[in-house]
Design an enzyme around this catalytic site. Structure first.
Site, PDB file in Angstrom:
ATOM      1  N   ASP A  67      64.352 -48.513  32.221  1.00 23.67           N
ATOM      2  CA  ASP A  67      63.408 -48.543  30.999  1.00 23.67           C
ATOM      3  C   ASP A  67      62.237 -48.256  30.993  1.00 23.67           C
ATOM      4  O   ASP A  67      61.425 -48.793  31.960  1.00 23.67           O
ATOM      5  CB  ASP A  67      63.497 -50.194  30.356  1.00 23.67           C
ATOM      6  N   THR A 100      60.782 -45.108  24.735  1.00 23.77           N
ATOM      7  CA  THR A 100      59.521 -45.084  25.421  1.00 23.77           C
ATOM      8  C   THR A 100      59.541 -44.131  26.487  1.00 23.77           C
ATOM      9  O   THR A 100      58.206 -43.548  26.664  1.00 23.77           O
ATOM     10  CB  THR A 100      59.199 -46.619  26.419  1.00 23.77           C
ATOM     11  N   THR A 101      60.401 -43.863  27.178  1.00 16.77           N
ATOM     12  CA  THR A 101      60.373 -42.798  28.287  1.00 16.77           C
ATOM     13  C   THR A 101      59.934 -41.442  27.619  1.00 16.77           C
ATOM     14  O   THR A 101      59.081 -40.643  27.952  1.00 16.77           O
ATOM     15  CB  THR A 101      61.849 -42.752  28.994  1.00 16.77           C
ATOM     16  N   ASP A 396      66.712 -53.368  23.422  1.00 21.16           N
ATOM     17  CA  ASP A 396      66.355 -51.999  23.062  1.00 21.16           C
ATOM     18  C   ASP A 396      67.454 -51.783  21.948  1.00 21.16           C
ATOM     19  O   ASP A 396      67.210 -51.319  20.857  1.00 21.16           O
ATOM     20  CB  ASP A 396      66.505 -50.867  23.874  1.00 21.16           C
TER      21      ASP A 396
HETATM   22  N1  ATP Z   1      75.626 -38.914  25.078  1.00 22.62           N
HETATM   23  C1  ATP Z   1      74.760 -38.350  25.124  1.00 22.62           C
HETATM   24  N2  ATP Z   1      74.240 -37.257  25.556  1.00 22.62           N
HETATM   25  C2  ATP Z   1      73.116 -36.641  25.461  1.00 22.62           C
HETATM   26  N3  ATP Z   1      72.104 -37.282  25.450  1.00 22.62           N
HETATM   27  C3  ATP Z   1      71.940 -38.616  25.154  1.00 22.62           C
HETATM   28  C4  ATP Z   1      73.526 -39.083  24.981  1.00 22.62           C
HETATM   29  N4  ATP Z   1      73.017 -40.666  24.933  1.00 22.62           N
HETATM   30  C5  ATP Z   1      71.652 -40.754  24.717  1.00 22.62           C
HETATM   31  N5  ATP Z   1      71.055 -39.576  24.739  1.00 22.62           N
HETATM   32  C6  ATP Z   1      69.726 -39.248  24.739  1.00 22.62           C
HETATM   33  O1  ATP Z   1      68.961 -39.922  25.737  1.00 22.62           O
HETATM   34  C7  ATP Z   1      67.766 -40.203  25.169  1.00 22.62           C
HETATM   35  C8  ATP Z   1      67.031 -41.515  25.616  1.00 22.62           C
HETATM   36  O2  ATP Z   1      67.235 -41.654  26.829  1.00 22.62           O
HETATM   37  P1  ATP Z   1      66.540 -43.086  27.150  1.00 22.62           P
HETATM   38  O3  ATP Z   1      67.078 -44.344  26.813  1.00 22.62           O
HETATM   39  O4  ATP Z   1      66.644 -43.071  28.915  1.00 22.62           O
HETATM   40  O5  ATP Z   1      64.936 -42.626  27.031  1.00 22.62           O
HETATM   41  P2  ATP Z   1      64.068 -43.695  25.942  1.00 22.62           P
HETATM   42  O6  ATP Z   1      64.840 -43.711  24.870  1.00 22.62           O
HETATM   43  O7  ATP Z   1      63.135 -42.445  25.502  1.00 22.62           O
HETATM   44  O8  ATP Z   1      63.224 -44.599  26.588  1.00 22.62           O
HETATM   45  P3  ATP Z   1      63.546 -46.092  26.855  1.00 22.62           P
HETATM   46  O9  ATP Z   1      64.966 -46.396  26.405  1.00 22.62           O
HETATM   47  O10 ATP Z   1      63.182 -46.338  28.358  1.00 22.62           O
HETATM   48  O11 ATP Z   1      62.806 -46.993  26.080  1.00 22.62           O
HETATM   49  C9  ATP Z   1      67.729 -39.794  24.064  1.00 22.62           C
HETATM   50  O12 ATP Z   1      66.933 -38.538  23.563  1.00 22.62           O
HETATM   51  C10 ATP Z   1      69.098 -39.792  23.507  1.00 22.62           C
HETATM   52  O13 ATP Z   1      69.276 -38.919  22.332  1.00 22.62           O
HETATM   53 MG    MG Z   2      66.483 -45.514  25.224  1.00 19.05          MG
END
Ligand code: ATP
Ligand code: MG
Length: 554
Positions: A67, A100-101, A396
């Site tokens: 996260d 957030t990332t 989340d």
């Molecule tokens: N099956 C999938 N294939 C490709 N991308 C995906 C898939 N599932 C989720 N994602 C992508 O992963 C990203 C989110 O990744 P992640 O949750 O690690 O980061 P975040 O939401 O930016 O930050 P955080 O969850 O740490 O607050 C998004 O861009 C989402 O569209």
């Molecule tokens: Mg996320």
């Protein structure tokens, strides 16, 4: 360099001894560098194929997470510009709860790209203006391509919740947990004049290590981490009529020191009898209203416990204020501050109040409430670390579910919206004259960092992927993104990877604001007390350490 000047040969010192200052390009360079290193350090955690981080705090406590906000929070960052990146993650988390990332990665890219432009003699103000225009355009575009959904459409809520958990340690059980999060959120959704409103605080999340993630449960009521106070009381009460007390069932101590002279055993007896009667009076007031469960925020005297136990009443004491408020919402009862003012209508109702042993602790379940406006999710999981990460992931999931209910629009994920934004912005940039065009193009590049990073983290070749994505978006395939599980460019709508529009919009806002703010700084004056910034745990992947860079700035 010291802020000083020479006046007739005498230096005029303005800053305290030991203070330092860096200005102009030096200051900008150091700030951008610090921010980029922060972004670099979370990059490998993006997406379902991203890696987790193990963070060890100064007490040796270990956190395992992917996260973004938690990683940055735990890193104990000291560099001022790097701290602003932590703020980006914080804002993003507070506003929408996810992304957030991504926000931090984009902010880092925006700054890196701005620095290239500064090196080419584009003034930061022009870059900031260009970025702002680009951000406005990006927001408009996202709004335009977003898919409207019904606010309480369970299918979409479940899908966004699943996507948000796909990138976490709990991914294996994402569908199961998403169902729980969705049911919980829908239970506490309230209708307003213009739409729907959800308060995440109406969902109590309780965690206990033990059993497995699939034993995580939604309780239609509240779970209180307290046991029944007296061994003689029932452990289970069905059709519970509950008193929620914010007053102690004890004899109040006087505020002043008083001395009572007791001269005979009879007087002593009378004194004790009096106390007993007062407590009995209190208990009777509760009994008269037909209550069979007492939940008290304050203490319950031993004698009062005894009286309650004799009448087969279940009582719990020293319950947290926040739990009391949730209990009121769940049971429909009112929190009572004075027993004299209590009426029968103030009682709350639950099908069942029961003390159960969860792992090593006894907890009281108040469940089966009628249409509760507050519910509980009890997280179970193999180890302490798993339940901790499950709690963060569920946060989340609950947030994205709320986002969709409050702003019922979704976009597909997998880098598709980011690539579409980049494509449209490049088109827009071509229509503009002057140097702003450069800034807008670089803004577009920054957004492409999302699909690039998703591909990199999945072990794919980002160049191949990006060229295919660009080509397909050029052909009008708005939702072409990268499905990281099979490593192919796919229509993300078809594979059901949806995210709330609110999250994507907030990413644009938080990242642009932070980048602009950092770019505007051209003078860093640090007081003498400032220590050299430490290196983050593990150091940034492939990047220079934060220490030497930070130290060089001052
Ligand atoms: N099956 C999938 N294939 C490709 N991308 C995906 C898939 N599932 C989720 N994602 C992508 O992963 C990203 C989110 O990744 P992640 O949750 O690690 O980061 P975040 O939401 O930016 O930050 P955080 O969850 O740490 O607050 C998004 O861009 C989402 O569209
Ligand atoms: Mg996320």
């Amino acid at each position: 360099m010291r802020l000083s000047t020479q006046l007739a040969g005498t230096p005029v010192l303005i800053l305290r001894e030991g203070a330092s200052r860096s200005r102009g390009r030096d200051a900008q360079h150091a700030n951008v560098m610090a921010a980029k290193i922060v972004a670099e350090s979370v990059k490998s955690a993006l997406g379902p194929k991203g890696m987790d981080k193990m963070l060890v705090d100064s007490f040796g406590d270990v956190t395992i997470t992917s996260d973004g906000r938690t990683v940055l929070d735990e890193m104990d960052i000291q560099h001022p510009a790097a701290k602003m990146m932590v703020e980006v993650a914080k804002t993003q988390d507070d506003e929408v709860g996810d992304g957030t990332t991504t926000a931090v990665i984009i902010a880092g890219e925006l700054l890196g790209n701005a620095e290239d432009l500064i090196d080419k003699n584009v003034h930061p103000t022009i870059i900031i203006d260009g970025y702002r225009k680009a951000a406005d355009r990006a927001l408009e575009l996202l709004e335009k391509i977003a898919v409207p959904v019904k606010p309480k459409d369970r299918k979409f809520i479940e899908m966004v919740a699943t996507t948000s958990m796909a990138s976490k340690l709990v991914a294996e059980n994402k569908e199961y947990l998403a169902k729980i999060a969705t049911s919980g959120i829908l239970q506490v959704t309230e209708k307003t004049e213009t739409g729907f409103k959800v308060d995440i605080d109406d969902i109590k999340v309780e965690k206990k290590a033990g059993e497995s993630l699939t034993d995580t449960k939604l309780i239609n009521g509240i779970l209180v981490d307290k046991e029944v106070v007296h061994p003689g009381m029932p452990r289970r009460v069905e059709k519970a009529q509950i008193v929620l007390l914010d007053t102690a069932l004890e004899i109040e101590k006087t505020e002043f020191d008083a001395k009572i002279n007791i001269e005979s055993p009879e007087q002593m007896d009378a004194f004790l009898k009096q106390e007993e009667n007062m407590l009995k009076g209190m208990v009777d007031k509760i009994l008269n209203k037909g209550a069979n469960v007492v939940i008290c925020q304050k203490g319950i005297d031993d004698l009062a416990q005894h009286f309650l136990a004799r009448k087969n009443i279940l009582a719990v004491r020293r319950v947290k204020k926040s739990d009391m408020e949730k209990l009121a919402k769940a049971t429909g009862g009112k929190i009572i501050t004075s027993l004299d003012d209590m009426t029968k209508r103030d009682l709350g109702f639950a099908e069942l109040v029961e003390e159960r042993k969860i792992a090593d602790d006894k907890m009281t379940f108040i469940e089966g409430c009628k249409n509760p406006r507050a519910v509980t999710i009890l997280i179970r999981g193999g180890t302490e670390r798993i339940v901790d990460e499950a709690e963060r992931s569920l946060h989340d999931a609950l947030c994205v579910a709320r986002d969709v209910i409050e702003e019922p629009k979704v976009v597909a994920g997998g880098g598709a919206p980011e690539l579409e934004v980049a494509r449209a912005l490049r088109e827009y940039a071509d229509s503009l004259p002057g140097r702003e065009q450069l800034a807008i193009t670089r803004f577009a590049d920054a957004f492409e960092a999302v699909p690039t990073t998703l591909a990199e983290n999945a072990g794919l070749d980002p160049i191949d992927i990006i060229s295919e994505l660009r080509a397909r978006h050029e052909k009008g395939e708005v939702w072409a993104g990268i499905e990281v599980h099979d490593g192919k460019v796919t229509d993300m709508k078809k594979v059901g990877v949806y995210e709330p529009l609110a999250v994507k919009k907030q990413i644009v806002k938080s990242a642009t604001e932070a980048a602009s703010m950092i770019l505007k700084i051209d003078d860093v004056i640090a007081s003498g007390k400032m220590k050299a910034p430490p290196t983050p745990p593990g150091g940034p992947p492939g990047g220079p350490g934060m220490g030497p860079m930070g130290a060089g700035a001052y």
